[in-house]
Motif scaffolding. Structure first.
Motif, short mmCIF file in Angstrom:
data_model
loop_
_atom_site.label_atom_id
_atom_site.label_comp_id
_atom_site.label_asym_id
_atom_site.label_seq_id
_atom_site.Cartn_x
_atom_site.Cartn_y
_atom_site.Cartn_z
N TRP A 50 -2.15 33.92 -87.70
CA TRP A 50 -3.52 34.41 -87.78
C TRP A 50 -3.56 35.93 -87.92
O TRP A 50 -4.41 36.48 -88.63
CB TRP A 50 -4.33 33.97 -86.56
CG TRP A 50 -4.81 32.57 -86.68
CD1 TRP A 50 -4.37 31.49 -85.99
CD2 TRP A 50 -5.81 32.09 -87.58
NE1 TRP A 50 -5.04 30.37 -86.40
CE2 TRP A 50 -5.93 30.70 -87.38
CE3 TRP A 50 -6.62 32.69 -88.54
CZ2 TRP A 50 -6.82 29.92 -88.09
CZ3 TRP A 50 -7.50 31.91 -89.25
CH2 TRP A 50 -7.60 30.55 -89.03
N THR A 51 -2.64 36.63 -87.26
CA THR A 51 -2.57 38.09 -87.39
C THR A 51 -2.22 38.48 -88.82
O THR A 51 -2.83 39.38 -89.40
CB THR A 51 -1.55 38.67 -86.40
OG1 THR A 51 -1.94 38.31 -85.08
CG2 THR A 51 -1.46 40.17 -86.52
N ALA A 52 -1.25 37.80 -89.40
CA ALA A 52 -0.84 38.10 -90.77
C ALA A 52 -1.97 37.82 -91.76
O ALA A 52 -2.23 38.64 -92.66
CB ALA A 52 0.40 37.28 -91.14
N LEU A 73 -4.67 40.56 -91.31
CA LEU A 73 -4.26 41.83 -91.91
C LEU A 73 -4.32 41.77 -93.43
O LEU A 73 -4.70 42.75 -94.08
CB LEU A 73 -2.85 42.21 -91.44
CG LEU A 73 -2.74 42.65 -89.97
CD1 LEU A 73 -1.28 42.86 -89.60
CD2 LEU A 73 -3.56 43.90 -89.73
N GLY A 74 -3.95 40.65 -94.00
CA GLY A 74 -4.05 40.50 -95.45
C GLY A 74 -5.48 40.58 -95.94
O GLY A 74 -5.77 41.25 -96.94
N VAL A 75 -6.39 39.91 -95.24
CA VAL A 75 -7.80 39.95 -95.63
C VAL A 75 -8.35 41.36 -95.47
O VAL A 75 -9.08 41.86 -96.34
CB VAL A 75 -8.62 38.93 -94.80
CG1 VAL A 75 -10.11 39.15 -94.98
CG2 VAL A 75 -8.23 37.52 -95.19
N LEU A 76 -8.00 42.01 -94.37
CA LEU A 76 -8.46 43.39 -94.17
C LEU A 76 -7.91 44.33 -95.23
O LEU A 76 -8.62 45.26 -95.65
CB LEU A 76 -8.08 43.86 -92.77
CG LEU A 76 -8.87 43.23 -91.64
CD1 LEU A 76 -8.31 43.66 -90.29
CD2 LEU A 76 -10.34 43.62 -91.73
N ALA A 77 -6.68 44.13 -95.65
CA ALA A 77 -6.13 44.96 -96.71
C ALA A 77 -6.90 44.76 -98.01
O ALA A 77 -7.17 45.73 -98.74
CB ALA A 77 -4.64 44.64 -96.91
N LEU A 78 -7.24 43.52 -98.32
CA LEU A 78 -8.02 43.26 -99.54
C LEU A 78 -9.41 43.88 -99.46
O LEU A 78 -9.90 44.46 -100.43
CB LEU A 78 -8.14 41.75 -99.78
CG LEU A 78 -6.85 41.05 -100.19
CD1 LEU A 78 -7.07 39.53 -100.23
CD2 LEU A 78 -6.37 41.56 -101.52
#
Length: 73
Positions: free
Chosen positions: A55-57, A60-65
């Motif tokens: 869930w953390t990964a 973080l991926g969604v936040l980066a996008l």
């Protein structure tokens, strides 16, 4: 192997069908419990830690996008 016993290999499922199968497998999998032998309890701890990391990964991926999209504006 002869022509009589030969079976054509099954065609690979499309990505959407494989994803749907994975989602259904996860959705209906039994929840682990912290009970039983030490091995079962260790499996539960591994499940919880793996879930937290996954869930953390994903977050973080969604936040980066989202950050990339906002930076492009």
């Amino acid at each position: 192997m002869s022509a009589v016993t030969y079976r054509r290999p099954a065609a690979a499922l499309p990505a959407r069908a494989r994803l749907r199968h994975l989602v259904e497998t996860v959705r209906w999998a039994p929840a682990p419990y912290f009970e039983g032998t030490a091995r079962q309890r260790l499996g539960y701890v591994a499940y919880v830690l793996g879930s937290m990391l996954a869930w953390t990964a994903v977050s973080l991926g969604v936040l980066a996008l989202v950050g990339r999209a906002l930076a492009a504006v």
